[in-house]
Design an enzyme around this catalytic site. Structure first.
Site, PDB file in Angstrom:
ATOM      1  N   LYS A  11       0.824  -1.218   0.000  1.00 16.15           N
ATOM      2  CA  LYS A  11       0.000   0.000   0.000  1.00 16.15           C
ATOM      3  C   LYS A  11       0.861   1.272   0.000  1.00 16.15           C
ATOM      4  O   LYS A  11       2.075   1.212   0.250  1.00 16.15           O
ATOM      5  CB  LYS A  11      -0.944  -0.044   1.212  1.00 16.15           C
ATOM      6  CG  LYS A  11      -2.007  -1.164   1.117  1.00 16.15           C
ATOM      7  CD  LYS A  11      -3.003  -1.079   2.284  1.00 16.15           C
ATOM      8  CE  LYS A  11      -4.101  -2.116   2.154  1.00 16.15           C
ATOM      9  NZ  LYS A  11      -5.096  -1.989   3.258  1.00 16.15           N
ATOM     10  N   TYR A  51     -12.370  -2.062  -3.998  1.00 13.97           N
ATOM     11  CA  TYR A  51     -12.909  -2.204  -2.642  1.00 13.97           C
ATOM     12  C   TYR A  51     -14.438  -2.125  -2.621  1.00 13.97           C
ATOM     13  O   TYR A  51     -15.023  -1.751  -1.582  1.00 13.97           O
ATOM     14  CB  TYR A  51     -12.310  -1.141  -1.728  1.00 13.97           C
ATOM     15  CG  TYR A  51     -10.922  -1.485  -1.211  1.00 13.97           C
ATOM     16  CD1 TYR A  51     -10.718  -2.607  -0.392  1.00 13.97           C
ATOM     17  CD2 TYR A  51      -9.821  -0.691  -1.511  1.00 13.97           C
ATOM     18  CE1 TYR A  51      -9.458  -2.920   0.099  1.00 13.97           C
ATOM     19  CE2 TYR A  51      -8.549  -1.004  -1.015  1.00 13.97           C
ATOM     20  CZ  TYR A  51      -8.380  -2.112  -0.216  1.00 13.97           C
ATOM     21  OH  TYR A  51      -7.141  -2.426   0.285  1.00 13.97           O
ATOM     22  N   ARG A  87      -1.953 -14.269   4.240  1.00 21.96           N
ATOM     23  CA  ARG A  87      -2.687 -13.621   5.336  1.00 21.96           C
ATOM     24  C   ARG A  87      -1.922 -13.776   6.657  1.00 21.96           C
ATOM     25  O   ARG A  87      -1.910 -12.870   7.496  1.00 21.96           O
ATOM     26  CB  ARG A  87      -4.103 -14.213   5.469  1.00 21.96           C
ATOM     27  CG  ARG A  87      -5.036 -13.939   4.300  1.00 21.96           C
ATOM     28  CD  ARG A  87      -5.465 -12.511   4.156  1.00 21.96           C
ATOM     29  NE  ARG A  87      -6.170 -11.980   5.290  1.00 21.96           N
ATOM     30  CZ  ARG A  87      -6.913 -10.865   5.252  1.00 21.96           C
ATOM     31  NH1 ARG A  87      -7.047 -10.171   4.119  1.00 21.96           N
ATOM     32  NH2 ARG A  87      -7.500 -10.417   6.322  1.00 21.96           N
ATOM     33  N   THR A  93      -5.651  -7.059  10.531  1.00 20.24           N
ATOM     34  CA  THR A  93      -5.954  -5.788   9.867  1.00 20.24           C
ATOM     35  C   THR A  93      -5.467  -4.594  10.687  1.00 20.24           C
ATOM     36  O   THR A  93      -4.875  -3.659  10.147  1.00 20.24           O
ATOM     37  CB  THR A  93      -7.487  -5.673   9.651  1.00 20.24           C
ATOM     38  OG1 THR A  93      -7.936  -6.845   8.963  1.00 20.24           O
ATOM     39  CG2 THR A  93      -7.838  -4.436   8.847  1.00 20.24           C
ATOM     40  N   ARG A 104       2.250  -6.340   9.187  1.00 19.98           N
ATOM     41  CA  ARG A 104       1.529  -5.203   9.753  1.00 19.98           C
ATOM     42  C   ARG A 104       2.081  -4.815  11.126  1.00 19.98           C
ATOM     43  O   ARG A 104       2.115  -3.619  11.467  1.00 19.98           O
ATOM     44  CB  ARG A 104       0.034  -5.495   9.775  1.00 19.98           C
ATOM     45  CG  ARG A 104      -0.586  -5.306   8.375  1.00 19.98           C
ATOM     46  CD  ARG A 104      -1.927  -5.934   8.237  1.00 19.98           C
ATOM     47  NE  ARG A 104      -2.651  -5.467   7.040  1.00 19.98           N
ATOM     48  CZ  ARG A 104      -3.801  -6.006   6.637  1.00 19.98           C
ATOM     49  NH1 ARG A 104      -4.341  -7.022   7.294  1.00 19.98           N
ATOM     50  NH2 ARG A 104      -4.399  -5.552   5.553  1.00 19.98           N
ATOM     51  N   ASN A 114      -2.237   0.435   6.704  1.00 18.96           N
ATOM     52  CA  ASN A 114      -1.734  -0.836   7.242  1.00 18.96           C
ATOM     53  C   ASN A 114      -0.877  -1.659   6.284  1.00 18.96           C
ATOM     54  O   ASN A 114      -0.861  -2.880   6.345  1.00 18.96           O
ATOM     55  CB  ASN A 114      -2.896  -1.648   7.835  1.00 18.96           C
ATOM     56  CG  ASN A 114      -3.938  -2.012   6.801  1.00 18.96           C
ATOM     57  OD1 ASN A 114      -3.791  -1.661   5.639  1.00 18.96           O
ATOM     58  ND2 ASN A 114      -4.955  -2.736   7.213  1.00 18.96           N
ATOM     59  N   HIS A 117      -2.204  -5.305   1.449  1.00 14.66           N
ATOM     60  CA  HIS A 117      -3.482  -5.985   1.198  1.00 14.66           C
ATOM     61  C   HIS A 117      -3.182  -7.415   0.780  1.00 14.66           C
ATOM     62  O   HIS A 117      -2.188  -7.669   0.098  1.00 14.66           O
ATOM     63  CB  HIS A 117      -4.260  -5.301   0.060  1.00 14.66           C
ATOM     64  CG  HIS A 117      -5.395  -6.152  -0.448  1.00 14.66           C
ATOM     65  ND1 HIS A 117      -6.635  -6.149   0.154  1.00 14.66           N
ATOM     66  CD2 HIS A 117      -5.450  -7.080  -1.449  1.00 14.66           C
ATOM     67  CE1 HIS A 117      -7.405  -7.037  -0.472  1.00 14.66           C
ATOM     68  NE2 HIS A 117      -6.718  -7.602  -1.450  1.00 14.66           N
ATOM     69  N   GLU A 128      -9.525 -10.549  -7.767  1.00 16.91           N
ATOM     70  CA  GLU A 128      -8.563  -9.457  -7.603  1.00 16.91           C
ATOM     71  C   GLU A 128      -7.395  -9.569  -8.585  1.00 16.91           C
ATOM     72  O   GLU A 128      -6.919  -8.560  -9.109  1.00 16.91           O
ATOM     73  CB  GLU A 128      -8.069  -9.429  -6.153  1.00 16.91           C
ATOM     74  CG  GLU A 128      -9.178  -9.016  -5.189  1.00 16.91           C
ATOM     75  CD  GLU A 128      -8.830  -9.167  -3.714  1.00 16.91           C
ATOM     76  OE1 GLU A 128      -9.721  -8.900  -2.874  1.00 16.91           O
ATOM     77  OE2 GLU A 128      -7.683  -9.545  -3.392  1.00 16.91           O
TER      78      GLU A 128
HETATM   79  P1  GDP Z   1      -8.061  -6.731   5.388  1.00 20.04           P
HETATM   80  O1  GDP Z   1      -8.637  -7.825   4.541  1.00 20.04           O
HETATM   81  O2  GDP Z   1      -7.278  -7.263   6.572  1.00 20.04           O
HETATM   82  O3  GDP Z   1      -7.261  -5.722   4.588  1.00 20.04           O
HETATM   83  O4  GDP Z   1      -9.274  -5.929   6.052  1.00 20.04           O
HETATM   84  P2  GDP Z   1     -10.732  -5.556   5.485  1.00 20.04           P
HETATM   85  O5  GDP Z   1     -10.998  -6.277   4.189  1.00 20.04           O
HETATM   86  O6  GDP Z   1     -11.703  -5.749   6.595  1.00 20.04           O
HETATM   87  O7  GDP Z   1     -10.645  -4.000   5.214  1.00 20.04           O
HETATM   88  C1  GDP Z   1      -9.994  -3.484   4.062  1.00 20.04           C
HETATM   89  C2  GDP Z   1      -9.130  -2.320   4.469  1.00 20.04           C
HETATM   90  O8  GDP Z   1      -9.966  -1.259   4.920  1.00 20.04           O
HETATM   91  C3  GDP Z   1      -8.178  -2.573   5.624  1.00 20.04           C
HETATM   92  O9  GDP Z   1      -6.974  -3.194   5.255  1.00 20.04           O
HETATM   93  C4  GDP Z   1      -7.947  -1.168   6.145  1.00 20.04           C
HETATM   94  O10 GDP Z   1      -6.990  -0.485   5.331  1.00 20.04           O
HETATM   95  C5  GDP Z   1      -9.300  -0.533   5.955  1.00 20.04           C
HETATM   96  N1  GDP Z   1     -10.090  -0.630   7.186  1.00 20.04           N
HETATM   97  C6  GDP Z   1     -10.709  -1.738   7.693  1.00 20.04           C
HETATM   98  N2  GDP Z   1     -11.349  -1.470   8.845  1.00 20.04           N
HETATM   99  C7  GDP Z   1     -11.160  -0.139   9.063  1.00 20.04           C
HETATM  100  C8  GDP Z   1     -11.595   0.750  10.086  1.00 20.04           C
HETATM  101  O11 GDP Z   1     -12.272   0.380  11.029  1.00 20.04           O
HETATM  102  N3  GDP Z   1     -11.207   2.043   9.944  1.00 20.04           N
HETATM  103  C9  GDP Z   1     -10.441   2.473   8.890  1.00 20.04           C
HETATM  104  N4  GDP Z   1     -10.086   3.760   8.829  1.00 20.04           N
HETATM  105  N5  GDP Z   1      -9.999   1.661   7.926  1.00 20.04           N
HETATM  106  C10 GDP Z   1     -10.355   0.384   8.000  1.00 20.04           C
HETATM  107 MG    MG Z   2     -10.095  -7.761   3.071  1.00 28.12          MG
END
Ligand code: GDP
Ligand code: MG
Length: 143
Positions: A11, A51, A87, A93, A104, A114, A117, A128
């Site tokens: 990222k 997304y 993962r 996350t 992370r 973070n 992805h 993807e």
């Molecule tokens: P991942 O699969 O671990 O990347 O997590 P998710 O698919 O749930 O979310 C996608 C991305 O959205 C995350 O990697 C974060 O960059 C962002 N994100 C997720 N949850 C939050 C949150 O509660 N607040 C904010 N600001 N960003 C979030």
């Molecule tokens: Mg995700």
């Protein structure tokens, strides 16, 4: 366990901090092979489409702004159990919850910035990968 492919993004925060090589090194030492890679500066449309599953979430606009704030590296990783393994290398996350030694934990500053992805399942990996790469851009490393 079958040979799998998964999709990964370094990222904008991690690219800006010059961590591309360190992150690629983690993939390679874990036995994942990079079979396609490129640097991109995502457009708003590209980030929103990528997304789309998070469209209704309160953080969607912040996520799209962050993902378009600078260049990213997109890559396809191949290996045994690649989706789960990636993962695991990434960690949770929220970097506050990420296990020691994960990407992370080591490179992410916050839940919204973070570092990486990674696809969360075989089906999302296929979607993807196809979102960013043509079949011809994927190089077989198994020969
Ligand atoms: P991942 O699969 O671990 O990347 O997590 P998710 O698919 O749930 O979310 C996608 C991305 O959205 C995350 O990697 C974060 O960059 C962002 N994100 C997720 N949850 C939050 C949150 O509660 N607040 C904010 N600001 N960003 C979030
Ligand atoms: Mg995700």
């Amino acid at each position: 366990m079958a040979l799998e492919r998964t999709f990964s993004i370094v990222k904008p925060d991690a690219v800006a901090k010059n961590h591309i090589g360190a992150i690629y090194h983690r993939f390679e030492t874990a036995g994942l092979r990079i079979v396609a890679a490129k640097m991109l500066h995502l457009s708003r449309e590209q980030a929103e489409g990528f997304y789309a599953e998070h469209k209704e979430r309160p953080f969607f606009n912040a996520l799209v702004s962050f993902m378009t704030s600078g260049p990213v590296m997109v890559q396809v990783l191949e290996g045994e159990d690649a989706v789960r393994k990636n993962r695991e290398i990434m960690g949770a996350t929220n970097p506050k919850d990420a296990a020691a030694g994960t990407l992370r934990a080591d490179y992410a500053a916050s839940i919204d910035e973070n570092a990486v992805h990674g696809s969360d399942a075989a089906a999302s990996a296929a979607r993807e990968i196809a979102y960013f790469f043509t079949e011809a851009e994927l190089c077989s490393r198994t020969r």
